[in-house]
Motif scaffolding. Structure first.
Motif, PDB file in Angstrom:
ATOM      1  N   MET A   1     -42.850 -14.787 -27.136  1.00  0.00           N
ATOM      2  CA  MET A   1     -42.634 -15.567 -28.351  1.00  0.00           C
ATOM      3  C   MET A   1     -41.318 -15.182 -29.027  1.00  0.00           C
ATOM      4  SD  MET A   1     -44.770 -17.950 -29.273  1.00  0.00           S
ATOM      5  CE  MET A   1     -44.830 -17.980 -31.079  1.00  0.00           C
ATOM      6  N   GLY A   2     -40.989 -13.902 -29.009  1.00  0.00           N
ATOM      7  CA  GLY A   2     -39.730 -13.469 -29.595  1.00  0.00           C
ATOM      8  C   GLY A   2     -38.537 -14.034 -28.851  1.00  0.00           C
ATOM      9  N   ARG A   3     -38.647 -14.056 -27.520  1.00  0.00           N
ATOM     10  CA  ARG A   3     -37.542 -14.615 -26.727  1.00  0.00           C
ATOM     11  C   ARG A   3     -37.429 -16.117 -26.962  1.00  0.00           C
ATOM     12  NH1 ARG A   3     -35.753 -12.867 -20.714  1.00  0.00           N
ATOM     13  NH2 ARG A   3     -33.911 -14.200 -20.587  1.00  0.00           N
ATOM     14  N   ALA A   4     -38.558 -16.798 -27.102  1.00  0.00           N
ATOM     15  CA  ALA A   4     -38.520 -18.240 -27.353  1.00  0.00           C
ATOM     16  C   ALA A   4     -37.976 -18.538 -28.746  1.00  0.00           C
ATOM     17  CB  ALA A   4     -39.916 -18.832 -27.191  1.00  0.00           C
ATOM     18  N   LEU A   5     -38.383 -17.738 -29.740  1.00  0.00           N
ATOM     19  CA  LEU A   5     -37.912 -17.955 -31.100  1.00  0.00           C
ATOM     20  C   LEU A   5     -36.396 -17.804 -31.178  1.00  0.00           C
ATOM     21  CD1 LEU A   5     -38.598 -18.362 -34.137  1.00  0.00           C
ATOM     22  CD2 LEU A   5     -38.691 -15.858 -34.309  1.00  0.00           C
ATOM     23  N   TYR A   6     -35.867 -16.776 -30.518  1.00  0.00           N
ATOM     24  CA  TYR A   6     -34.431 -16.515 -30.552  1.00  0.00           C
ATOM     25  C   TYR A   6     -33.732 -17.070 -29.304  1.00  0.00           C
ATOM     26  CZ  TYR A   6     -33.936 -13.693 -34.752  1.00  0.00           C
ATOM     27  OH  TYR A   6     -33.846 -13.282 -36.065  1.00  0.00           O
ATOM     28  N   ALA A   7     -34.226 -18.201 -28.802  1.00  0.00           N
ATOM     29  CA  ALA A   7     -33.676 -18.791 -27.578  1.00  0.00           C
ATOM     30  C   ALA A   7     -32.157 -18.981 -27.645  1.00  0.00           C
ATOM     31  CB  ALA A   7     -34.377 -20.115 -27.280  1.00  0.00           C
ATOM     32  N   PRO A   8     -31.596 -19.520 -28.745  1.00  0.00           N
ATOM     33  CA  PRO A   8     -30.129 -19.674 -28.773  1.00  0.00           C
ATOM     34  C   PRO A   8     -29.386 -18.349 -28.658  1.00  0.00           C
ATOM     35  CG  PRO A   8     -31.156 -21.049 -30.455  1.00  0.00           C
ATOM     36  CD  PRO A   8     -32.232 -20.138 -29.923  1.00  0.00           C
ATOM     37  N   VAL A   9     -29.967 -17.273 -29.191  1.00  0.00           N
ATOM     38  CA  VAL A   9     -29.323 -15.965 -29.087  1.00  0.00           C
ATOM     39  C   VAL A   9     -29.342 -15.488 -27.641  1.00  0.00           C
ATOM     40  CG1 VAL A   9     -29.315 -13.586 -29.933  1.00  0.00           C
ATOM     41  CG2 VAL A   9     -30.043 -15.443 -31.451  1.00  0.00           C
ATOM     42  N   PHE A  10     -30.469 -15.647 -26.960  1.00  0.00           N
ATOM     43  CA  PHE A  10     -30.571 -15.246 -25.558  1.00  0.00           C
ATOM     44  C   PHE A  10     -29.756 -16.154 -24.647  1.00  0.00           C
ATOM     45  CE2 PHE A  10     -34.243 -12.949 -27.182  1.00  0.00           C
ATOM     46  CZ  PHE A  10     -34.202 -11.773 -26.445  1.00  0.00           C
ATOM     47  N   ASP A  11     -29.521 -17.397 -25.069  1.00  0.00           N
ATOM     48  CA  ASP A  11     -28.729 -18.324 -24.256  1.00  0.00           C
ATOM     49  C   ASP A  11     -27.244 -17.977 -24.259  1.00  0.00           C
ATOM     50  OD1 ASP A  11     -30.957 -19.741 -23.543  1.00  0.00           O
ATOM     51  OD2 ASP A  11     -30.688 -21.330 -25.020  1.00  0.00           O
ATOM     52  N   ASP A  12     -26.804 -17.180 -25.226  1.00  0.00           N
ATOM     53  CA  ASP A  12     -25.406 -16.758 -25.251  1.00  0.00           C
ATOM     54  C   ASP A  12     -25.107 -15.991 -23.961  1.00  0.00           C
ATOM     55  OD1 ASP A  12     -22.988 -15.177 -25.758  1.00  0.00           O
ATOM     56  OD2 ASP A  12     -23.232 -15.748 -27.858  1.00  0.00           O
ATOM     57  N   PRO A  13     -24.065 -16.364 -23.225  1.00  0.00           N
ATOM     58  CA  PRO A  13     -23.817 -15.720 -21.929  1.00  0.00           C
ATOM     59  C   PRO A  13     -23.343 -14.278 -22.035  1.00  0.00           C
ATOM     60  CG  PRO A  13     -22.023 -17.230 -22.478  1.00  0.00           C
ATOM     61  CD  PRO A  13     -23.092 -17.444 -23.512  1.00  0.00           C
ATOM     62  N   ARG A  14     -22.867 -13.874 -23.207  1.00  0.00           N
ATOM     63  CA  ARG A  14     -22.369 -12.504 -23.341  1.00  0.00           C
ATOM     64  C   ARG A  14     -23.530 -11.520 -23.350  1.00  0.00           C
ATOM     65  NH1 ARG A  14     -17.985 -14.906 -27.345  1.00  0.00           N
ATOM     66  NH2 ARG A  14     -19.871 -15.984 -28.003  1.00  0.00           N
ATOM     67  N   ARG A  15     -23.294 -10.378 -22.738  1.00  0.00           N
ATOM     68  CA  ARG A  15     -24.284  -9.333 -22.677  1.00  0.00           C
ATOM     69  C   ARG A  15     -23.681  -8.014 -23.136  1.00  0.00           C
ATOM     70  NH1 ARG A  15     -27.045 -13.052 -22.753  1.00  0.00           N
ATOM     71  NH2 ARG A  15     -28.867 -13.551 -21.484  1.00  0.00           N
ATOM     72  N   PRO A  16     -24.473  -7.133 -23.763  1.00  0.00           N
ATOM     73  CA  PRO A  16     -25.899  -7.288 -24.033  1.00  0.00           C
ATOM     74  C   PRO A  16     -26.167  -8.332 -25.106  1.00  0.00           C
ATOM     75  CG  PRO A  16     -25.064  -5.328 -25.095  1.00  0.00           C
ATOM     76  CD  PRO A  16     -23.938  -5.838 -24.252  1.00  0.00           C
ATOM     77  N   VAL A  17     -27.424  -8.842 -25.151  1.00  0.00           N
ATOM     78  CA  VAL A  17     -27.827  -9.779 -26.186  1.00  0.00           C
ATOM     79  C   VAL A  17     -27.683  -9.084 -27.535  1.00  0.00           C
ATOM     80  CG1 VAL A  17     -29.730 -11.160 -27.101  1.00  0.00           C
ATOM     81  CG2 VAL A  17     -29.435 -10.920 -24.630  1.00  0.00           C
ATOM     82  N   ASN A  18     -26.880  -9.659 -28.414  1.00  0.00           N
ATOM     83  CA  ASN A  18     -26.566  -8.983 -29.676  1.00  0.00           C
ATOM     84  C   ASN A  18     -26.548 -10.009 -30.799  1.00  0.00           C
ATOM     85  OD1 ASN A  18     -24.466  -8.005 -31.814  1.00  0.00           O
ATOM     86  ND2 ASN A  18     -25.053  -6.155 -30.709  1.00  0.00           N
ATOM     87  N   THR A  19     -27.367  -9.789 -31.830  1.00  0.00           N
ATOM     88  CA  THR A  19     -27.498 -10.784 -32.889  1.00  0.00           C
ATOM     89  C   THR A  19     -26.233 -10.907 -33.733  1.00  0.00           C
ATOM     90  OG1 THR A  19     -28.538  -9.115 -34.315  1.00  0.00           O
ATOM     91  CG2 THR A  19     -30.005 -10.547 -33.030  1.00  0.00           C
ATOM     92  N   THR A  20     -25.523  -9.807 -33.952  1.00  0.00           N
ATOM     93  CA  THR A  20     -24.304  -9.882 -34.757  1.00  0.00           C
ATOM     94  C   THR A  20     -23.175 -10.556 -33.989  1.00  0.00           C
ATOM     95  OG1 THR A  20     -24.941  -7.918 -35.995  1.00  0.00           O
ATOM     96  CG2 THR A  20     -22.627  -8.537 -36.068  1.00  0.00           C
ATOM     97  N   ARG A  21     -23.054 -10.255 -32.701  1.00  0.00           N
ATOM     98  CA  ARG A  21     -22.042 -10.949 -31.893  1.00  0.00           C
ATOM     99  C   ARG A  21     -22.336 -12.444 -31.865  1.00  0.00           C
ATOM    100  NH1 ARG A  21     -22.855  -8.645 -27.403  1.00  0.00           N
ATOM    101  NH2 ARG A  21     -21.199  -7.098 -27.406  1.00  0.00           N
TER     102      ARG A  21
END
Length: 293
Positions: free
Chosen positions: A138-158
């Motif tokens: 559910m957390g991954r689905a809620l923040y889907a646009p954040v996880f869809d960002d191709p840059r890694r690591p997944v970072n909310t501020t970036r």
């Protein structure tokens, strides 16, 4: 944060600049004041130290300042809890000691992932530089646009500063941007020699003018609970309560949990999102995140 003395100077001068003399109980004499807010001599008087001593402090020489002096200075400048913590962190950073470069945690133990998976509401775990290290489905689905960002690591501020999709995802974008920079600066005070954190701040500073502006404000803050207003690409607008909880067994890691009052439109939307998660067979994430190139 490489120049701690400069950071101390800018932080203290910016904090005293926001306090009017009358707000501090001082007489406001006529005529133009050359500086906004309190003068150095006024801060010294209110703090209970000599003018020369305060001038040395504001020039960046916090090393050796006693806890009582720092406490008094925090009261004079009306620092909140986060700002007071930042002041003490700057004092520690200015001490002439050998600083060990500490890297940010980039993994979670399996039991932490099990806790996430046991929750039926969106949840994820981040480290001190805002990398999402683990999430339930559910957390991954809620923040889907954040996880869809191709840059890694997944970072909310970036994501907030460098991904155009952030302005649509965060309904209170300006506030989110302010909070993200302030939280990151507070962490920079705690761990000024963390190479991963330095890399992230450098990346944001070189690629985002907005981040440079917010960073220059030198605001710091805790972000432990509140309301998060999102626009989700599947279920639309969401008004979520969130709680950020430090994990005692995992120093530096924080678990974010998102809920909504029963019967509210957001609670209904989360049920729809849960159905969508089940139909898409979205899994949780708990893999080590590579460092950015």
């Amino acid at each position: 944060m490489a120049d701690t003395r400069a950071e101390i100077r800018e932080f203290l001068s910016s904090r005293r600049a926001r306090i009017a003399p009358e707000d501090a109980g001082l007489p406001a004499y006529g005529g133009n004041r050359r500086v906004p807010g309190l003068r150095r001599e006024e801060v010294a008087m209110l703090t209970g130290v000599s003018v020369d001593y305060y001038v040395r402090l504001e020039r960046g020489n916090l090393a050796g300042a006693s806890e009582s002096v720092l406490d008094s200075l925090a009261r004079t400048l009306r620092l909140d809890d986060a700002e007071r913590e930042y002041l003490f962190d700057l004092a520690r950073a200015s001490a002439p000691t050998l600083h060990k470069k500490k890297r940010t945690t980039t993994t979670v133990r399996p039991p932490v992932q099990q806790v996430l998976d046991a929750l039926d509401t969106p949840a994820w775990v981040r480290n001190s530089r805002h990398d999402i290290l683990a999430a339930n489905a559910m957390g991954r689905a809620l923040y889907a646009p954040v996880f869809d960002d191709p840059r890694r690591p997944v970072n909310t501020t970036r994501f907030t500063y460098l991904n155009p999709a952030a302005r649509e995802f965060w309904r209170d974008y300006d506030q989110i941007a302010n909070d993200a920079a302030a939280m990151l600066r507070l962490e920079a005070g705690r761990n000024p020699h963390d190479p991963d954190l330095i890399t992230l701040i450098g990346e944001l500073s070189t690629q985002s003018e907005l981040f440079r502006e917010r960073w220059a404000s030198r605001d710091v803050m805790h972000h432990r609970s509140g309301l998060k207003r999102l626009h989700h690409p599947i279920v639309g607008n969401l008004d979520l309560n969130f709680e950020s909880m430090e994990l005692p067994s995992e120093p530096g890691l924080v678990m974010n949990v998102y809920t909504a009052p029963a019967g509210s439109p957001t609670a209904d939307a989360l049920k729809v999102l849960a159905s969508w998660v089940a139909s898409q067979k979205i899994s949780s994430v708990a893999e080590p995140q590579p460092r950015p190139s």
